[in-house]
Design a protein around this motif. Structure first.
Motif, PDB file in Angstrom:
ATOM      1  N   LEU A  22       0.758  -0.993  -0.142  1.00 13.51           N
ATOM      2  CA  LEU A  22      -0.370   0.245   0.109  1.00 13.51           C
ATOM      3  C   LEU A  22       0.663   1.513   0.028  1.00 13.51           C
ATOM      4  N   LEU A  23       1.980   1.515   1.004  1.00 12.48           N
ATOM      5  CA  LEU A  23       2.750   2.438   0.803  1.00 12.48           C
ATOM      6  C   LEU A  23       3.860   2.395  -0.235  1.00 12.48           C
ATOM      7  N   GLU A  26       0.789   4.029  -2.859  1.00 12.40           N
ATOM      8  CA  GLU A  26       1.112   5.695  -2.289  1.00 12.40           C
ATOM      9  C   GLU A  26       2.220   6.199  -2.999  1.00 12.40           C
ATOM     10  N   GLU A  29       1.553   6.994  -6.667  1.00  9.86           N
ATOM     11  CA  GLU A  29       0.641   8.396  -6.516  1.00  9.86           C
ATOM     12  C   GLU A  29       1.441   9.489  -6.597  1.00  9.86           C
ATOM     13  N   LEU A  30       2.092   9.884  -5.252  1.00 11.72           N
ATOM     14  CA  LEU A  30       2.750  11.017  -5.162  1.00 11.72           C
ATOM     15  C   LEU A  30       3.594  11.157  -6.393  1.00 11.72           C
TER      16      LEU A  30
END
Length: 80
Positions: A22-23, A26, A29-30
């Motif tokens: 998940l990280l 993320e 995405e960032l």
């Protein structure tokens, strides 16, 4: 009893893997958002430069018109 400990450890490892996944998503995405914002900044900087040039040109035109107007007013004063 050692089997229960192994199951708990396996569950924690799986939870850690899920969290890492998940990280990583993320982070991706960032990164994409950061790239988009960087592009937006570059476009805004280009737009700003264009507006600064246009503003300078308009100021020059205004100064030229003011000088023409002063010249015409001076000629009108000479006639009177």
């Amino acid at each position: 009893m050692s089997f229960e400990v192994f199951e708990k450890l396996e569950a924690k490892v799986q939870q850690a893997i899920d969290t890492i996944t998940l990280l990583q998503m993320e982070i991706e995405e960032l990164k994409e958002k950061n790239n988009q914002l960087s592009q937006d900044i570059q476009h805004a900087a280009g737009d700003r430069e264009s507006l600064v040039r246009e503003n300078a040109q308009l100021k020059e035109e205004q100064a030229a018109w003011q000088e023409r107007l002063r010249t015409l007013l001076g000629k009108m004063d000479e006639v009177n």
